[in-house]
Design a protein around this motif. Structure first.
Motif, PDB file in Angstrom:
ATOM      1  N   ALA A 160       1.009  -1.238  -0.146  1.00 39.49           N
ATOM      2  CA  ALA A 160       0.190  -0.043   0.035  1.00 39.49           C
ATOM      3  C   ALA A 160       0.961   1.283   0.007  1.00 39.49           C
ATOM      4  O   ALA A 160       0.623   2.275  -0.491  1.00 39.49           O
ATOM      5  N   ASP A 161       1.907   1.243   0.837  1.00 36.88           N
ATOM      6  CA  ASP A 161       2.877   2.484   0.949  1.00 36.88           C
ATOM      7  C   ASP A 161       3.537   2.488  -0.457  1.00 36.88           C
ATOM      8  O   ASP A 161       3.730   3.681  -1.058  1.00 36.88           O
ATOM      9  N   PHE A 162       3.965   1.480  -1.103  1.00 34.21           N
ATOM     10  CA  PHE A 162       4.829   1.425  -2.549  1.00 34.21           C
ATOM     11  C   PHE A 162       3.802   2.143  -3.421  1.00 34.21           C
ATOM     12  O   PHE A 162       3.921   2.941  -4.360  1.00 34.21           O
ATOM     13  N   THR A 163       2.416   1.750  -3.423  1.00 30.99           N
ATOM     14  CA  THR A 163       1.362   2.151  -4.286  1.00 30.99           C
ATOM     15  C   THR A 163       1.337   3.397  -4.483  1.00 30.99           C
ATOM     16  O   THR A 163       1.069   4.668  -5.290  1.00 30.99           O
ATOM     17  N   SER A 164       1.077   4.116  -2.933  1.00 25.11           N
ATOM     18  CA  SER A 164       0.800   5.428  -2.664  1.00 25.11           C
ATOM     19  C   SER A 164       1.758   6.354  -3.277  1.00 25.11           C
ATOM     20  O   SER A 164       1.579   7.476  -3.833  1.00 25.11           O
ATOM     21  N   LEU A 165       3.163   5.667  -2.837  1.00 20.93           N
ATOM     22  CA  LEU A 165       4.400   6.784  -3.373  1.00 20.93           C
ATOM     23  C   LEU A 165       4.452   6.764  -4.760  1.00 20.93           C
ATOM     24  O   LEU A 165       4.678   7.860  -5.244  1.00 20.93           O
ATOM     25  N   LEU A 166       4.271   5.744  -5.584  1.00 20.66           N
ATOM     26  CA  LEU A 166       4.343   5.597  -6.992  1.00 20.66           C
ATOM     27  C   LEU A 166       3.481   6.487  -7.560  1.00 20.66           C
ATOM     28  O   LEU A 166       3.468   7.319  -8.541  1.00 20.66           O
ATOM     29  N   ASP A 167       2.030   6.378  -7.071  1.00 17.14           N
ATOM     30  CA  ASP A 167       1.053   7.196  -7.556  1.00 17.14           C
ATOM     31  C   ASP A 167       1.324   8.633  -7.400  1.00 17.14           C
ATOM     32  O   ASP A 167       0.805   9.271  -8.263  1.00 17.14           O
ATOM     33  N   GLY A 168       1.853   8.868  -6.310  1.00 19.28           N
ATOM     34  CA  GLY A 168       1.943  10.197  -5.927  1.00 19.28           C
ATOM     35  C   GLY A 168       2.976  10.942  -6.938  1.00 19.28           C
ATOM     36  O   GLY A 168       2.952  11.965  -7.457  1.00 19.28           O
ATOM     37  N   LEU A 169       4.042  10.199  -7.232  1.00 17.05           N
ATOM     38  CA  LEU A 169       5.157  10.566  -7.988  1.00 17.05           C
ATOM     39  C   LEU A 169       4.501  10.611  -9.522  1.00 17.05           C
ATOM     40  O   LEU A 169       4.930  11.561 -10.408  1.00 17.05           O
ATOM     41  N   GLU A 170       3.766   9.919  -9.941  1.00 17.66           N
ATOM     42  CA  GLU A 170       3.314   9.979 -11.154  1.00 17.66           C
ATOM     43  C   GLU A 170       2.429  11.150 -11.296  1.00 17.66           C
ATOM     44  O   GLU A 170       2.349  11.982 -12.327  1.00 17.66           O
ATOM     45  N   GLU A 171       1.668  11.276 -10.496  1.00 18.33           N
ATOM     46  CA  GLU A 171       0.524  12.275 -10.455  1.00 18.33           C
ATOM     47  C   GLU A 171       1.071  13.741 -10.254  1.00 18.33           C
ATOM     48  O   GLU A 171       0.850  14.600 -11.005  1.00 18.33           O
ATOM     49  N   LYS A 172       2.041  14.022  -9.328  1.00 23.10           N
ATOM     50  CA  LYS A 172       2.429  15.165  -8.711  1.00 23.10           C
ATOM     51  C   LYS A 172       3.839  15.607  -9.252  1.00 23.10           C
ATOM     52  O   LYS A 172       4.320  16.712  -9.619  1.00 23.10           O
ATOM     53  N   VAL A 173       4.460  14.505  -9.824  1.00 22.62           N
ATOM     54  CA  VAL A 173       5.969  14.728 -10.462  1.00 22.62           C
ATOM     55  C   VAL A 173       6.006  14.501 -11.855  1.00 22.62           C
ATOM     56  O   VAL A 173       6.393  15.264 -12.824  1.00 22.62           O
ATOM     57  N   PHE A 174       5.983  13.255 -12.235  1.00 20.56           N
ATOM     58  CA  PHE A 174       6.012  12.817 -13.673  1.00 20.56           C
ATOM     59  C   PHE A 174       5.075  13.236 -14.507  1.00 20.56           C
ATOM     60  O   PHE A 174       5.428  13.544 -15.783  1.00 20.56           O
ATOM     61  N   GLY A 175       3.858  13.360 -14.224  1.00 18.50           N
ATOM     62  CA  GLY A 175       2.692  13.737 -14.845  1.00 18.50           C
ATOM     63  C   GLY A 175       3.122  15.393 -15.195  1.00 18.50           C
ATOM     64  O   GLY A 175       2.995  15.611 -16.294  1.00 18.50           O
TER      65      GLY A 175
END
Length: 226
Positions: A178-193
């Motif tokens: 769950a923590d991994f998914t949260s971190l990667l989701d956040g990176l994709e939404e707020k950084v890579f996106g």
């Protein structure tokens, strides 16, 4: 002195504990990177070139080294990227010596051993002289990790990611799916996106990278789960 990452630039971000700092001069901002402590933590001293005001990202270790970098110019602010012990071991001594204002995210502040004077949340701005940094809250490595974005030049932003993003993947989430998914989701939404490939990444340990170098591996990271 090293300069910006244009043709022939000398800055690499490759520093070693006990070795010299690496210095990069950006428009309006000078970034000094140094490695400290047994876990090869990076600390970043940011100086507004117009006002001389200074801000430190992560008083991680070796207070004498950090205070030597700060010098006589003083220190206005210390931002702690997250609550882990290896990122705050010099915080008490640095703040006692400089009187700097401590800054951290609300969800990590209580676990930091020095009281946080200013609590920030996602999207809040932190000033260093006339330069503005924006806090990006990323949940997973810790509940209150923040990255700091300097995007005065939107085509070539600079992002200080703490332990949320490194060359080769996200920060450690200790096998917690769950923590991994949260971190990667956040990176994709707020950084890579929203940010371009030219975005320069300054991590909490080790060498720098760019979003362009890491973007092709997003699917690979999600598939491997770390």
């Amino acid at each position: 002195m090293s300069n910006d990452n244009g043709p022939g630039a000398a800055y690499t971000g490759e520093v070693t504990v006990g070795g010299p700092a690496d210095v990069r001069v950006l428009p309006g901002l000078t970034v000094t990177k140094v490695a400290v402590g047994s876990l090869n933590n990076n600390a970043y001293l940011l100086r507004c070139t117009e006002t001389g005001e200074q801000l430190l990202i992560d008083a991680a270790n070796e207070p004498a080294t950090l205070l030597g970098l700060i010098g006589d110019a003083g220190l206005a602010t210390v931002v702690t990227s997250h609550r882990h012990h290896d990122h705050v071991q010099a915080l008490a001594e640095v703040t006692a010596a400089t009187g700097a204002t401590t800054v951290a995210h609300a969800d990590d502040a209580e676990a930091i051993p020095v009281p946080t004077a200013r609590i920030v949340h996602d999207g809040d701005e932190i000033a260093v002289g006339r330069v503005t940094l924006r806090a990006i809250h990323l949940v997973g490595h810790t509940p209150g990790s923040i990255a700091l974005l300097h995007d005065a030049d939107p085509a070539h932003p600079h992002l200080f990611t703490g332990d949320c993003l490194f060359p080769g993947g996200p920060g450690n989430t200790r096998g917690n799916a769950a923590d991994f998914t949260s971190l990667l989701d956040g990176l994709e939404e707020k950084v890579f996106g929203p940010l371009p490939d030219a975005t320069w990444i300054y991590p909490g340990h080790g060498h720098d990278t760019t979003l362009g170098a890491e973007r092709p591996h997003l699917a690979e990271w999600r598939a491997r789960g770390w």
